[in-house]
Write an enzyme that holds these catalytic residues in place. Structure first.
Site, mmCIF file in Angstrom:
data_model
loop_
_atom_site.group_PDB
_atom_site.id
_atom_site.type_symbol
_atom_site.label_atom_id
_atom_site.label_comp_id
_atom_site.label_asym_id
_atom_site.label_seq_id
_atom_site.Cartn_x
_atom_site.Cartn_y
_atom_site.Cartn_z
ATOM 1 N N ARG A 88 41.031 45.061 29.461
ATOM 2 C CA ARG A 88 39.870 44.098 28.519
ATOM 3 C C ARG A 88 38.450 45.230 28.367
ATOM 4 N NH1 ARG A 88 42.651 41.607 31.960
ATOM 5 N NH2 ARG A 88 40.845 41.611 33.819
ATOM 6 N N GLU A 115 40.306 43.474 43.941
ATOM 7 C CA GLU A 115 40.283 42.338 44.567
ATOM 8 C C GLU A 115 41.513 41.628 44.568
ATOM 9 O OE1 GLU A 115 38.412 39.494 41.746
ATOM 10 O OE2 GLU A 115 38.278 37.791 43.233
HETATM 11 P P1 AMP Z 1 36.794 45.151 40.856
HETATM 12 O O1 AMP Z 1 37.545 46.642 41.165
HETATM 13 O O2 AMP Z 1 37.253 44.449 41.952
HETATM 14 O O3 AMP Z 1 35.453 45.376 40.684
HETATM 15 O O4 AMP Z 1 37.665 44.615 39.758
HETATM 16 C C1 AMP Z 1 37.370 44.788 38.384
HETATM 17 C C2 AMP Z 1 38.636 45.023 37.522
HETATM 18 O O5 AMP Z 1 39.339 44.112 37.808
HETATM 19 C C3 AMP Z 1 37.881 44.782 36.044
HETATM 20 O O6 AMP Z 1 38.720 45.861 35.334
HETATM 21 C C4 AMP Z 1 38.176 43.327 35.651
HETATM 22 O O7 AMP Z 1 38.801 43.221 34.393
HETATM 23 C C5 AMP Z 1 39.448 43.036 36.859
HETATM 24 N N1 AMP Z 1 39.015 41.865 37.663
HETATM 25 C C6 AMP Z 1 39.041 41.661 38.630
HETATM 26 N N2 AMP Z 1 38.653 40.394 39.470
HETATM 27 C C7 AMP Z 1 38.552 39.636 38.328
HETATM 28 C C8 AMP Z 1 38.355 38.181 37.988
HETATM 29 N N3 AMP Z 1 38.233 37.651 38.915
HETATM 30 N N4 AMP Z 1 38.744 37.797 36.541
HETATM 31 C C9 AMP Z 1 38.992 38.838 35.764
HETATM 32 N N5 AMP Z 1 39.205 40.033 35.977
HETATM 33 C C10 AMP Z 1 39.120 40.435 36.964
#
Ligand code: AMP
Length: 174
Positions: free
Chosen positions: A62, A99
């Site tokens: 995205r 996550e």
């Molecule tokens: P993080 O590394 O945990 O900050 O996760 C960020 C990445 O995972 C980004 O590329 C987001 O597109 C995706 N992502 C993580 N959690 C979500 C969520 N709750 N909704 C949508 N995309 C998420």
């Protein structure tokens, strides 16, 4: 235009996707609205200012959608950060916790000239692991990380702590 309201009204919460317990922030309604999409792209460029960066890094998948028009409006080049095994030429790779699981991302070794100013763009800042790993890849590639722009920050996951060394621009925080 109240940009925060526009964004909040067009990001859809999808419970239990891709795993039970995760509330997925679906940006497709925002992307489908040309006024909202354009406003978001313009806001990123306005925040940093044209001419302040040389390359925009988009994080698969995205992040690509947001980063490409941002690069165009900045007058900057676009560089993809992709999941492992997708980039064809020589890469640096970086593993990190997500996550919802673990992930390895890559960048082409020749993506930057030394000292190029790089803005990283993604849709959601959750735990910050992805952004931190992307920043590390930029540095390993010889780029200078000018900042991180995200549409939405999930503050309850405290992702900022993972990117405390970066200039973080968030359009909405939930
Ligand atoms: P993080 O590394 O945990 O900050 O996760 C960020 C990445 O995972 C980004 O590329 C987001 O597109 C995706 N992502 C993580 N959690 C979500 C969520 N709750 N909704 C949508 N995309 C998420």
């Amino acid at each position: 235009m109240d940009l925060q309201k526009v964004i909040l009204e067009r990001i859809r919460d999808v419970p239990d996707f891709p795993k039970p317990g995760i509330v997925f922030k679906d940006i497709t309604p925002l992307l489908a609205d040309h006024t909202a999409f354009a406003a978001v792209v313009d806001a990123v460029v306005a925040h940093h200012g044209r001419g302040t960066v040389d390359k925009i890094v988009g994080i698969e998948a995205r992040g690509f959608i947001l980063a490409a028009p941002v690069a165009y409006h900045f007058g900057a080049g676009f560089v993809p950060v992709r999941k492992r095994g997708k980039l064809p030429a020589e890469t640096y790779e970086q593993a990190y916790e997500l996550e919802y699981g673990t992930e390895t991302i890559e960048i082409h070794k020749d993506a930057f000239r030394p000292g190029e100013r790089v803005l990283i763009v993604d849709d959601v800042l959750a735990t910050g692991g992805t952004a931190r790993a992307a920043a590390e890849l930029v540095r390993r590639g010889g780029g200078d990380v000018a900042g991180l722009s995200v549409l939405m920050e999930l503050s309850f996951l405290n992702g900022r702590a993972n990117v405390a060394d970066l200039d973080v621009h968030t359009m909405v925080t939930v």
